[in-house]
Motif scaffolding. Structure first.
Motif, PDB file in Angstrom:
ATOM      1  N   GLU A 175       0.819  -1.215   0.000  1.00  0.00           N
ATOM      2  CA  GLU A 175       0.000   0.000   0.000  1.00  0.00           C
ATOM      3  C   GLU A 175       0.852   1.263   0.000  1.00  0.00           C
ATOM      4  N   SER A 176       1.990   1.210   0.706  1.00  0.00           N
ATOM      5  CA  SER A 176       2.824   2.405   0.848  1.00  0.00           C
ATOM      6  C   SER A 176       3.435   2.863  -0.468  1.00  0.00           C
ATOM      7  N   VAL A 177       3.509   1.962  -1.458  1.00  0.00           N
ATOM      8  CA  VAL A 177       4.085   2.336  -2.761  1.00  0.00           C
ATOM      9  C   VAL A 177       3.038   2.327  -3.871  1.00  0.00           C
ATOM     10  N   GLY A 178       1.775   2.184  -3.517  1.00  0.00           N
ATOM     11  CA  GLY A 178       0.714   2.170  -4.517  1.00  0.00           C
ATOM     12  C   GLY A 178       0.519   0.834  -5.202  1.00  0.00           C
ATOM     13  N   ALA A 179       1.093  -0.233  -4.623  1.00  0.00           N
ATOM     14  CA  ALA A 179       0.942  -1.574  -5.173  1.00  0.00           C
ATOM     15  C   ALA A 179      -0.261  -2.265  -4.535  1.00  0.00           C
ATOM     16  N   ARG A 180      -0.608  -3.427  -5.046  1.00  0.00           N
ATOM     17  CA  ARG A 180      -1.617  -4.301  -4.441  1.00  0.00           C
ATOM     18  C   ARG A 180      -0.907  -5.483  -3.800  1.00  0.00           C
ATOM     19  N   ALA A 181      -1.618  -6.151  -2.907  1.00  0.00           N
ATOM     20  CA  ALA A 181      -1.067  -7.334  -2.243  1.00  0.00           C
ATOM     21  C   ALA A 181      -2.065  -8.471  -2.292  1.00  0.00           C
ATOM     22  N   VAL A 182      -1.544  -9.684  -2.427  1.00  0.00           N
ATOM     23  CA  VAL A 182      -2.307 -10.905  -2.208  1.00  0.00           C
ATOM     24  C   VAL A 182      -1.641 -11.617  -1.043  1.00  0.00           C
ATOM     25  N   HIS A 199      -7.620  -7.190   2.042  1.00  0.00           N
ATOM     26  CA  HIS A 199      -6.796  -7.644   0.919  1.00  0.00           C
ATOM     27  C   HIS A 199      -7.215  -9.041   0.454  1.00  0.00           C
ATOM     28  N   PRO A 200      -7.009  -9.353  -0.830  1.00  0.00           N
ATOM     29  CA  PRO A 200      -7.292 -10.705  -1.308  1.00  0.00           C
ATOM     30  C   PRO A 200      -6.416 -11.729  -0.576  1.00  0.00           C
ATOM     31  N   VAL A 201      -6.996 -12.883  -0.283  1.00  0.00           N
ATOM     32  CA  VAL A 201      -6.314 -13.930   0.478  1.00  0.00           C
ATOM     33  C   VAL A 201      -6.378 -15.233  -0.306  1.00  0.00           C
ATOM     34  N   ALA A 202      -5.256 -15.974  -0.320  1.00  0.00           N
ATOM     35  CA  ALA A 202      -5.178 -17.240  -1.046  1.00  0.00           C
ATOM     36  C   ALA A 202      -4.618 -18.330  -0.136  1.00  0.00           C
ATOM     37  N   ASP A 203      -5.121 -19.539  -0.304  1.00  0.00           N
ATOM     38  CA  ASP A 203      -4.648 -20.671   0.493  1.00  0.00           C
ATOM     39  C   ASP A 203      -3.492 -21.414  -0.166  1.00  0.00           C
ATOM     40  N   THR A 204      -3.246 -21.152  -1.453  1.00  0.00           N
ATOM     41  CA  THR A 204      -2.105 -21.737  -2.156  1.00  0.00           C
ATOM     42  C   THR A 204      -1.420 -20.630  -2.950  1.00  0.00           C
ATOM     43  N   THR A 206      -0.462 -20.941  -6.028  1.00  0.00           N
ATOM     44  CA  THR A 206      -1.080 -20.965  -7.355  1.00  0.00           C
ATOM     45  C   THR A 206      -2.329 -20.091  -7.381  1.00  0.00           C
ATOM     46  N   GLN A 207      -3.139 -20.208  -6.343  1.00  0.00           N
ATOM     47  CA  GLN A 207      -4.321 -19.359  -6.224  1.00  0.00           C
ATOM     48  C   GLN A 207      -3.914 -17.896  -6.076  1.00  0.00           C
ATOM     49  N   ALA A 208      -2.835 -17.642  -5.334  1.00  0.00           N
ATOM     50  CA  ALA A 208      -2.360 -16.267  -5.151  1.00  0.00           C
ATOM     51  C   ALA A 208      -1.972 -15.638  -6.486  1.00  0.00           C
ATOM     52  N   VAL A 209      -1.286 -16.392  -7.328  1.00  0.00           N
ATOM     53  CA  VAL A 209      -0.893 -15.885  -8.647  1.00  0.00           C
ATOM     54  C   VAL A 209      -2.135 -15.609  -9.498  1.00  0.00           C
ATOM     55  N   HIS A 210      -3.112 -16.490  -9.436  1.00  0.00           N
ATOM     56  CA  HIS A 210      -4.348 -16.264 -10.198  1.00  0.00           C
ATOM     57  C   HIS A 210      -5.024 -14.968  -9.728  1.00  0.00           C
ATOM     58  N   LEU A 211      -5.116 -14.772  -8.431  1.00  0.00           N
ATOM     59  CA  LEU A 211      -5.721 -13.546  -7.913  1.00  0.00           C
ATOM     60  C   LEU A 211      -4.914 -12.320  -8.323  1.00  0.00           C
ATOM     61  N   ALA A 212      -3.588 -12.445  -8.255  1.00  0.00           N
ATOM     62  CA  ALA A 212      -2.724 -11.310  -8.624  1.00  0.00           C
ATOM     63  C   ALA A 212      -2.946 -10.904 -10.074  1.00  0.00           C
ATOM     64  N   ALA A 213      -3.171 -11.886 -10.931  1.00  0.00           N
ATOM     65  CA  ALA A 213      -3.361 -11.606 -12.360  1.00  0.00           C
ATOM     66  C   ALA A 213      -4.694 -10.932 -12.657  1.00  0.00           C
ATOM     67  N   THR A 214      -5.643 -11.029 -11.720  1.00  0.00           N
ATOM     68  CA  THR A 214      -6.973 -10.459 -11.963  1.00  0.00           C
ATOM     69  C   THR A 214      -7.177  -9.112 -11.283  1.00  0.00           C
ATOM     70  N   LEU A 215      -6.177  -8.641 -10.516  1.00  0.00           N
ATOM     71  CA  LEU A 215      -6.340  -7.378  -9.800  1.00  0.00           C
ATOM     72  C   LEU A 215      -6.274  -6.187 -10.757  1.00  0.00           C
ATOM     73  N   PRO A 216      -7.129  -5.204 -10.553  1.00  0.00           N
ATOM     74  CA  PRO A 216      -7.099  -4.017 -11.399  1.00  0.00           C
ATOM     75  C   PRO A 216      -5.894  -3.132 -11.071  1.00  0.00           C
TER      76      PRO A 216
END
Length: 216
Positions: A175-182, A199-204, A206-216
C-alpha cells in the motif's frame, strides 16, 4: 491472461520458502535465552508482527530495546542457519512462479548475503529480475522502506506491482508504494488475521498468482 499490474514481487520466508516450523523453533530459542516462554506455531501466527521487537516484548512481558533485540536476533539467526537445510519450498512454489506471465522479483527481510546464495541453491534465481534482502546487521523492521528501494532499483512503478506475501506487513508495504497485495495463508500469520484485512487472500501460491493476475 495479461495482468493489469505486470510485475510480481514475491516474499521469501513463509511464502516461497516453507520455514514456519523452523522460525517458531528459532523464536523459542531466542525466548529461552532470556528465560522466556515458548510459543506454539498457532500462537506465533496469531501474535507475530513487525517490528519484531514489539512481538518479542509482548511475549516476554518486558520492553525490548535495540540492544536486547540485537542479542535475541543473533540467537534466532544462529539457530536458523543450522536448521535451514531442513526447509523445503512451498509445495506449489515452482508451478506458481511459472504461472506468472509478467516480470518477477524477490524481496526478503532476511539478510541479503545469505538470501542470494540460498535462492540459487533452490534453483530459482533465473526467474527473478532482482533479488533483494536486508542489508543491515540486525533485522526485524517493517518492509515498506525496503520495497520502495527494491522498486526504485528495478525502475518499476508501484502502480504496476502486486506483492504476494504472508503477513499484514507485506500488505502495508504494498500500500505504501501504490501496489496491491495478495496474502498467503500458508506462512507466519494466522489466516483469520489475513481474512480480516481488506486484501485478497489465497490458500495456495497458485491461487495467489491467479488472484494477482486479476487485480485491477
Amino acid at each position: 491472461m495479461t495482468p493489469a499490474r505486470p510485475h510480481l514481487v514475491w516474499d521469501w520466508n513463509g511464502t516461497l520458502l516453507n520455514d514456519l516450523s523452523l522460525v517458531v523453533a528459532c523464536t523459542n530459542a531466542a525466548f529461552a535465552s532470556v528465560g522466556g516462554p515458548a510459543v506454539s506455531a498457532d500462537e506465533h501466527r496469531v501474535r507475530f508482527r513487525r517490528p519484531i521487537a514489539d512481538y518479542y516484548a509482548e511475549v516476554l512481558g518486558q520492553a525490548v530495546d535495540d540492544e536486547a533485540f540485537g542479542r535475541l536476533d543473533r540467537v534466532f539467526h544462529d539457530a536458523y542457519r543450522v536448521g535451514l537445510t531442513t526447509c523445503d519450498l512451498a509445495a506449489d512454489a515452482r508451478s506458481a512462479i511459472a504461472a506468472w506471465s509478467g516480470g518477477q522479483s524477490l524481496l526478503s527481510m532476511w539478510f541479503h548475503d545469505e538470501l542470494v546464495p540460498t535462492v540459487h541453491t533452490y534453483g530459482l534465481a533465473g526467474h527473478f529480475s532482482r533479488v533483494d534482502g536486508l542489508r543491515a546487521q540486525v533485522g526485524g523492521d517493517r518492509k515498506a522502506e525496503s520495497l520502495a528501494r527494491h522498486l526504485d532499483e528495478l525502475g518499476v512503478d508501484g502502480g504496476s506491482v502486486v506483492l504476494i506475501g504472508d503477513s499484514l506487513d507485506d500488505a502495508d508495504a504494498a500500500e505504501s508504494v501504490g501496489a496491491r497485495a495478495v496474502l498467503y495463508t500458508g506462512g507466519f500469520t494466522d489466516p483469520a488475521r489475513l481474512r480480516a484485512s481488506r486484501h485478497p487472500v489465497a490458500d495456495t501460491l497458485t491461487q495467489a498468482v491467479h488472484l494477482a493476475a486479476t487485480l485491477p
